[in-house]
Design a protein around this motif. Structure first.
Motif, mmCIF file in Angstrom:
data_model
loop_
_atom_site.group_PDB
_atom_site.id
_atom_site.type_symbol
_atom_site.label_atom_id
_atom_site.label_comp_id
_atom_site.label_asym_id
_atom_site.label_seq_id
_atom_site.Cartn_x
_atom_site.Cartn_y
_atom_site.Cartn_z
ATOM 1 N N MET A 149 0.812 -1.218 0.000
ATOM 2 C CA MET A 149 0.000 0.000 0.000
ATOM 3 C C MET A 149 0.840 1.259 0.000
ATOM 4 N N SER A 150 0.414 2.241 -0.765
ATOM 5 C CA SER A 150 0.998 3.571 -0.627
ATOM 6 C C SER A 150 0.792 4.037 0.807
ATOM 7 N N HIS A 151 1.865 4.547 1.401
ATOM 8 C CA HIS A 151 1.729 5.035 2.780
ATOM 9 C C HIS A 151 0.860 6.295 2.851
ATOM 10 N N ARG A 152 0.620 6.919 1.701
ATOM 11 C CA ARG A 152 -0.223 8.120 1.669
ATOM 12 C C ARG A 152 -1.691 7.785 1.423
ATOM 13 N N GLY A 153 -1.983 6.526 1.125
ATOM 14 C CA GLY A 153 -3.355 6.144 0.771
ATOM 15 C C GLY A 153 -4.234 5.978 2.001
ATOM 16 N N LYS A 154 -5.541 6.010 1.761
ATOM 17 C CA LYS A 154 -6.515 5.916 2.854
ATOM 18 C C LYS A 154 -6.320 4.659 3.692
ATOM 19 N N ALA A 155 -6.095 3.537 3.034
ATOM 20 C CA ALA A 155 -6.032 2.268 3.760
ATOM 21 C C ALA A 155 -4.872 2.273 4.750
ATOM 22 N N PHE A 156 -3.679 2.621 4.265
ATOM 23 C CA PHE A 156 -2.559 2.572 5.200
ATOM 24 C C PHE A 156 -2.655 3.661 6.257
ATOM 25 N N VAL A 157 -3.117 4.838 5.866
ATOM 26 C CA VAL A 157 -3.258 5.903 6.868
ATOM 27 C C VAL A 157 -4.195 5.454 7.993
ATOM 28 N N SER A 158 -5.249 4.720 7.638
ATOM 29 C CA SER A 158 -6.163 4.227 8.685
ATOM 30 C C SER A 158 -5.469 3.206 9.585
ATOM 31 N N ILE A 159 -4.617 2.380 9.004
ATOM 32 C CA ILE A 159 -3.853 1.403 9.799
ATOM 33 C C ILE A 159 -2.914 2.124 10.773
ATOM 34 N N ALA A 160 -2.217 3.127 10.264
ATOM 35 C CA ALA A 160 -1.256 3.869 11.088
ATOM 36 C C ALA A 160 -1.982 4.635 12.199
ATOM 37 N N GLU A 161 -3.080 5.273 11.852
ATOM 38 C CA GLU A 161 -3.818 6.047 12.856
ATOM 39 C C GLU A 161 -4.408 5.127 13.923
ATOM 40 N N ASP A 162 -4.905 3.987 13.509
ATOM 41 C CA ASP A 162 -5.467 3.046 14.467
ATOM 42 C C ASP A 162 -4.390 2.556 15.445
ATOM 43 N N ALA A 163 -3.225 2.215 14.927
ATOM 44 C CA ALA A 163 -2.135 1.746 15.788
ATOM 45 C C ALA A 163 -1.729 2.838 16.771
ATOM 46 N N THR A 164 -1.619 4.050 16.273
ATOM 47 C CA THR A 164 -1.190 5.165 17.122
ATOM 48 C C THR A 164 -2.226 5.418 18.225
ATOM 49 N N ALA A 165 -3.491 5.382 17.856
ATOM 50 C CA ALA A 165 -4.555 5.608 18.851
ATOM 51 C C ALA A 165 -4.544 4.513 19.912
ATOM 52 N N ARG A 166 -4.323 3.278 19.479
ATOM 53 C CA ARG A 166 -4.266 2.176 20.457
ATOM 54 C C ARG A 166 -3.108 2.356 21.432
ATOM 55 N N LEU A 167 -1.946 2.763 20.910
ATOM 56 C CA LEU A 167 -0.792 2.969 21.793
ATOM 57 C C LEU A 167 -1.068 4.105 22.775
ATOM 58 N N ARG A 168 -1.675 5.159 22.276
ATOM 59 C CA ARG A 168 -2.037 6.282 23.172
ATOM 60 C C ARG A 168 -2.989 5.818 24.270
ATOM 61 N N ARG A 169 -3.947 4.978 23.910
ATOM 62 C CA ARG A 169 -4.897 4.486 24.923
ATOM 63 C C ARG A 169 -4.196 3.582 25.940
ATOM 64 N N LEU A 170 -3.391 2.658 25.437
ATOM 65 C CA LEU A 170 -2.716 1.707 26.329
ATOM 66 C C LEU A 170 -1.886 2.434 27.379
ATOM 67 N N LEU A 171 -1.169 3.463 26.952
ATOM 68 C CA LEU A 171 -0.256 4.159 27.857
ATOM 69 C C LEU A 171 -0.859 5.432 28.430
ATOM 70 N N ASN A 172 -2.085 5.721 28.047
ATOM 71 C CA ASN A 172 -2.739 6.948 28.500
ATOM 72 C C ASN A 172 -1.822 8.151 28.245
ATOM 73 N N VAL A 173 -1.373 8.283 27.010
ATOM 74 C CA VAL A 173 -0.410 9.331 26.648
ATOM 75 C C VAL A 173 -1.101 10.697 26.684
ATOM 76 N N PRO A 174 -0.564 11.637 27.470
ATOM 77 C CA PRO A 174 -1.188 12.963 27.543
ATOM 78 C C PRO A 174 -1.164 13.687 26.188
ATOM 79 N N ASP A 175 -2.068 14.650 26.025
ATOM 80 C CA ASP A 175 -2.217 15.348 24.750
ATOM 81 C C ASP A 175 -0.985 16.156 24.355
ATOM 82 N N ASN A 176 -0.186 16.538 25.347
ATOM 83 C CA ASN A 176 0.983 17.360 25.005
ATOM 84 C C ASN A 176 2.214 16.525 24.664
#
Lengths: 360, 360
Positions: free
Chosen positions: B39-66
């Motif tokens: 997949m192109s890393h700029r395409g919708k599919a991969f961007v959704s994969i990357a965003e989902d992974a990032t959101a999960r990591l933020r949730r797991l570690l309760n990463v503050p907004d700053n």
């Protein structure tokens, strides 16, 4: 499962056979009871995978013995820093030939580490040409000459290796690496991100003449230090193991196709078909000077930009994906790397014909 | 297909469910007709994969907004340079707490970019202890304090986050990342190679407080520039797409286990079982001070080094693999990361008991 024809410029389509093998081996590589992703990089199994991949690449490119082959992280963009950090240890001068977006980025990064000289540029033609060798303003005592054999975004490609005398020639070969034979002995350094013709994103090959290593700038991060990585067989730190494995599978596939002479013949035929069709049409156009058109990346414009969205939507519906051109060029771009089968090019041409009839 | 219990220190065993999903999706990710690798890393599919992974990591570690969360190439070793290149832009001073091999490598690399001060070290005990906080000789005006919460080779682990006042605390958390809850707000930078608890080798997470970005040294390669990578959502250049995807699957698995509190309870139990067995035995021993023993990496010695080869061969035959200790420590090492099931620890203890009976 249905597969599409994916014209992405990179990451790009991979050979189906390679993906099938990766799938089959995912949980258990050759009876080891583990995935390649789970193996210690110091263990026998992974070392054999890495050595096999390296040997295949050496065979494919006929790499001379006085060159090291490295598999590093950081992408070609990492090497925009890596090259000057390694090669400007005692001489801050270098010549850059700028024939597209990637060359522009390379020279910009090099300016952090020395005084790169823009010895030639085709920006005045919006990178639709390549400046003739006799117009290059080379420095007398440069540490190296850097160029980009194929510019992915503009779709311009050098058809021969330029002669720069005794100065080490450095090539960002990311987007035409392994698409044709190359005389490695004419180069000081060849580097290439894997994600066009060699494997998945996340691994970068660096082929470097041994006498150019071992004299880096003091600020060179160890992960980018060619000599240290060569001494450690690219395992100074944990490498991108799975990407390396996928490269090995891709190299094996390429050998099965008959190697670089055979793939070049196919690539020539695929590109000629598409360019011939575009040139014969009044509806489609390619702006690049005929003699330097890329075999890998074929940008093209529709007669009416207002039709772009329809073209992309209908192509997508016909399972022809990722055809949108780069924003700096506009229109469309079909990337037709090694793993794009000829049937994919045929399907694209059929679709373009039909679209032209309806809208032309 | 038979799977082994793989005690590798990294790359390390992954959850079977994660590998099964990767296998199932290898040629066609969710009906896209292509592999994640293609997949192109700029395409919708991969961007959704990357965003989902990032959101999960933020949730797991309760990463503050700053804080920004980056997925970079180059490994933790790349960050040995990345941290000083980004944080020593205007102040070359930093304190390093050295409690094992990785801390030693980190301070050595930092010396390329500034004047790191070894504020504490446990080398005099061959890294079997952690120097008490009140013994640390911290600099008054350091840009940061760097430490290694878990040393993979020696098997020593901080059980709490040290208090360094207002100075940004920087942690190479590679080998205990996501194995227990962490208060991210106590840190300036947390970085971790994925290949222990988070995914395959080839991708490195950097969690950085936003006010620490944007003031790098002039020689910072763009791929290591936190601000530039944050501005580009870690896609300044093509990222390690497939490794990022695998991390996302691993994060989802971890959420299904109940998150970090739940996995910590399991990790505590697994480690306690193994240490209790070793301590109760006269045949096996662990040299690390009890209060700082690692839950992730358990080095142990046999009473007689001459039995090491037999131990390893018989363990291998019992499908217990990659137990050889690091050459600098000797003996054995069992790495029991998140994905090592409790049944694997039980099987190891059973095997060790049997081996002791035969040879003790």
């Amino acid at each position: 499962m249905s597969r599409v024809y994916n014209f992405s410029a990179g990451p790009a389509t991979l050979p189906v056979d390679v993906l099938e093998q990766a799938k089959a081996e995912m949980l258990d590589w050759q009876g080891t009871g583990m995935s390649v992703m789970e193996m210690s990089h110091r263990g026998k199994a992974f070392v054999s995978i890495a050595e096999d991949a390296t040997a295949r690449l050496r065979r494919l490119l006929n790499v001379p013995d006085n060159y090291s082959v490295l598999f590093l992280q950081g992408g070609a963009a990492g090497q925009f820093a890596g090259v000057p950090l390694n090669l400007m240890g005692s001489n801050p001068k270098a010549d850059y030939i700028v024939t597209g977006n990637w060359g522009k980025k390379a020279i910009k990064e090099a300016a952090k580490y020395g005084q790169p000289n823009k010895a030639a540029s085709s920006e005045d033609t919006t990178f639709t040409t390549i400046p003739g060798r006799n117009s290059w303003q080379l420095t007398d005592d440069a540490a190296f000459v850097h160029y980009t054999p194929n510019e992915t975004i503009q779709g311009v490609e050098f058809q021969d290796t330029p002669d720069v005398g005794g100065v080490p020639l450095v090539a960002d070969m990311s987007s035409n690496f392994l698409s044709r034979p190359v005389d490695v002995s004419k180069y000081g350094v060849i580097y290439a991100g894997a994600q066009k013709n060699a494997g998945p994103a996340g691994i970068t090959m660096v082929i470097v003449r041994n006498d150019l290593m071992g004299k880096p700038q003091s600020g060179c991060p160890m992960i980018l230090d060619y000599q240290q990585q060569a001494d450690a067989d690219s395992m100074l730190n944990t490498p991108a193991c799975y990407a390396w494995y996928m490269c090995g599978l891709t190299f094996a596939w390429l050998e099965n196709q008959g190697g670089l002479d055979a793939i070049e013949a196919i690539n020539k035929r695929k590109a000629a078909k598409l360019y011939d069709f575009i040139d014969a049409s009044d509806f489609y156009s390619n702006p690049v000077e005929t003699s330097v058109r890329s075999r890998m990346n074929v940008p093209f414009l529709l007669a009416d930009d207002n039709l772009n969205a329809d073209f992309l939507a209908q192509a997508e519906a016909a399972d022809l994906t990722t055809l949108k051109g780069h924003r700096s060029v506009g229109g469309m771009r079909a990337s037709i790397y090694n793993a794009m089968p000829e049937s994919g090019v045929d399907a694209l041409i059929d679709f373009m014909q039909t679209f032209e009839k309806k809208n032309g």
